[in-house]
Motif scaffolding. Structure first.
Motif, PDB file in Angstrom:
ATOM      1  N   THR A 288       0.900  -1.320   0.009  1.00 18.66           N
ATOM      2  CA  THR A 288       0.136  -0.197  -0.095  1.00 18.66           C
ATOM      3  C   THR A 288       0.974   1.144  -0.067  1.00 18.66           C
ATOM      4  OG1 THR A 288      -1.791  -1.154   1.229  1.00 18.66           O
ATOM      5  CG2 THR A 288      -1.867   1.322   1.269  1.00 18.66           C
ATOM      6  N   VAL A 289       0.665   2.047  -1.187  1.00 15.23           N
ATOM      7  CA  VAL A 289       1.387   3.316  -1.077  1.00 15.23           C
ATOM      8  C   VAL A 289       0.670   4.463  -1.028  1.00 15.23           C
ATOM      9  CG1 VAL A 289       3.306   2.041  -2.525  1.00 15.23           C
ATOM     10  CG2 VAL A 289       1.465   3.056  -3.625  1.00 15.23           C
ATOM     11  N   THR A 290       1.175   5.656  -1.166  1.00 12.55           N
ATOM     12  CA  THR A 290       0.506   6.959  -1.243  1.00 12.55           C
ATOM     13  C   THR A 290       1.360   7.682  -2.520  1.00 12.55           C
ATOM     14  OG1 THR A 290       0.109   7.197   0.863  1.00 12.55           O
ATOM     15  CG2 THR A 290       0.000   9.133  -0.230  1.00 12.55           C
TER      16      THR A 290
ATOM     17  N   ILE B 163      -4.290  13.228  -4.129  1.00  8.90           N
ATOM     18  CA  ILE B 163      -3.522  12.271  -3.185  1.00  8.90           C
ATOM     19  C   ILE B 163      -4.195  10.949  -3.388  1.00  8.90           C
ATOM     20  CG2 ILE B 163      -2.362  11.540  -1.239  1.00  8.90           C
ATOM     21  CD1 ILE B 163      -2.325  14.562  -0.446  1.00  8.90           C
ATOM     22  N   TYR B 164      -3.632   9.951  -3.578  1.00  6.56           N
ATOM     23  CA  TYR B 164      -4.046   8.628  -3.838  1.00  6.56           C
ATOM     24  C   TYR B 164      -3.457   7.887  -3.031  1.00  6.56           C
ATOM     25  CZ  TYR B 164      -6.514  10.753  -8.110  1.00  6.56           C
ATOM     26  OH  TYR B 164      -6.911  11.471  -8.739  1.00  6.56           O
ATOM     27  N   THR B 165      -4.046   6.570  -2.571  1.00  6.82           N
ATOM     28  CA  THR B 165      -3.633   5.600  -1.709  1.00  6.82           C
ATOM     29  C   THR B 165      -4.241   4.427  -2.056  1.00  6.82           C
ATOM     30  OG1 THR B 165      -2.631   4.768   0.378  1.00  6.82           O
ATOM     31  CG2 THR B 165      -4.990   5.787   0.266  1.00  6.82           C
ATOM     32  N   GLY B 166      -3.499   3.243  -2.309  1.00  6.46           N
ATOM     33  CA  GLY B 166      -3.814   1.920  -2.428  1.00  6.46           C
ATOM     34  C   GLY B 166      -2.606   0.947  -2.743  1.00  6.46           C
TER      35      GLY B 166
ATOM     36  N   SER C 219       5.316  12.614  -6.568  1.00  8.34           N
ATOM     37  CA  SER C 219       6.183  11.790  -5.546  1.00  8.34           C
ATOM     38  C   SER C 219       5.406  10.636  -5.114  1.00  8.34           C
ATOM     39  CB  SER C 219       6.432  12.415  -4.188  1.00  8.34           C
ATOM     40  OG  SER C 219       5.569  13.238  -3.564  1.00  8.34           O
ATOM     41  N   TYR C 220       5.850   9.729  -4.457  1.00  6.92           N
ATOM     42  CA  TYR C 220       5.101   8.493  -3.998  1.00  6.92           C
ATOM     43  C   TYR C 220       6.081   7.770  -3.014  1.00  6.92           C
ATOM     44  CZ  TYR C 220       7.957   5.964  -7.518  1.00  6.92           C
ATOM     45  OH  TYR C 220       9.119   5.583  -7.924  1.00  6.92           O
ATOM     46  N   GLY C 221       5.491   6.973  -2.341  1.00  7.49           N
ATOM     47  CA  GLY C 221       6.094   5.986  -1.300  1.00  7.49           C
ATOM     48  C   GLY C 221       5.262   5.578  -0.049  1.00  7.49           C
ATOM     49  N   ILE C 222       5.658   4.723   0.739  1.00  5.92           N
ATOM     50  CA  ILE C 222       4.876   3.974   1.892  1.00  5.92           C
ATOM     51  C   ILE C 222       4.808   5.202   2.809  1.00  5.92           C
ATOM     52  CG2 ILE C 222       4.633   2.466   3.499  1.00  5.92           C
ATOM     53  CD1 ILE C 222       6.161   0.347   1.409  1.00  5.92           C
ATOM     54  N   VAL C 223       3.787   6.049   2.958  1.00  2.00           N
ATOM     55  CA  VAL C 223       3.576   7.065   4.130  1.00  2.00           C
ATOM     56  C   VAL C 223       2.829   6.458   5.416  1.00  2.00           C
ATOM     57  CG1 VAL C 223       2.607   9.281   4.350  1.00  2.00           C
ATOM     58  CG2 VAL C 223       3.687   8.599   2.169  1.00  2.00           C
ATOM     59  N   LYS C 224       1.803   5.660   5.202  1.00  2.42           N
ATOM     60  CA  LYS C 224       1.300   5.495   6.436  1.00  2.42           C
ATOM     61  C   LYS C 224       1.190   3.840   6.447  1.00  2.42           C
ATOM     62  CE  LYS C 224      -1.265   9.377   7.514  1.00  2.42           C
ATOM     63  NZ  LYS C 224      -1.744   9.892   8.759  1.00  2.42           N
TER      64      LYS C 224
END
Length: 87
Positions: free
Chosen positions: A22-24, A31-34, A82-87
């Motif tokens: 799961t990334v943001t 902003i998308y997450t999934g 940008s993107y990454g594992i945030v939460k």
């Protein structure tokens, strides 16, 4: 002073290294997450995607306001900042 640096491209880096996680993704407007389930030269595919309308504090476990989207979501790579594992 300018310093020359060698940049080496690593295989399975970037989105490929995050497959199944799961990334943001921070885009130009949203902003998308999934969970990343697909990547190609032009887009990334998210499973169980959410659009984040309000982040809240980044050091908390959940987003303050993240709305689930009804289907998988494709995001154009050209829109990603940008993107990454945030939460």
């Amino acid at each position: 002073m300018k310093v020359l640096q060698t940049i080496t491209e690593e295989t399975n880096e970037g989105f490929l290294s995050l497959m199944g996680k799961t990334v943001t993704i921070f885009c130009m407007n949203y902003i998308y997450t999934g969970e990343i389930i697909g990547v190609n030269d032009t887009q990334v595919k998210l499973k169980n995607p959410k659009i984040v309308y309000e982040t809240g504090a980044f050091n908390t476990k959940d987003w303050k306001d993240a709305q689930s989207l009804p289907n998988d979501l494709y995001i154009r790579l050209s829109a990603i900042e940008s993107y990454g594992i945030v939460k």
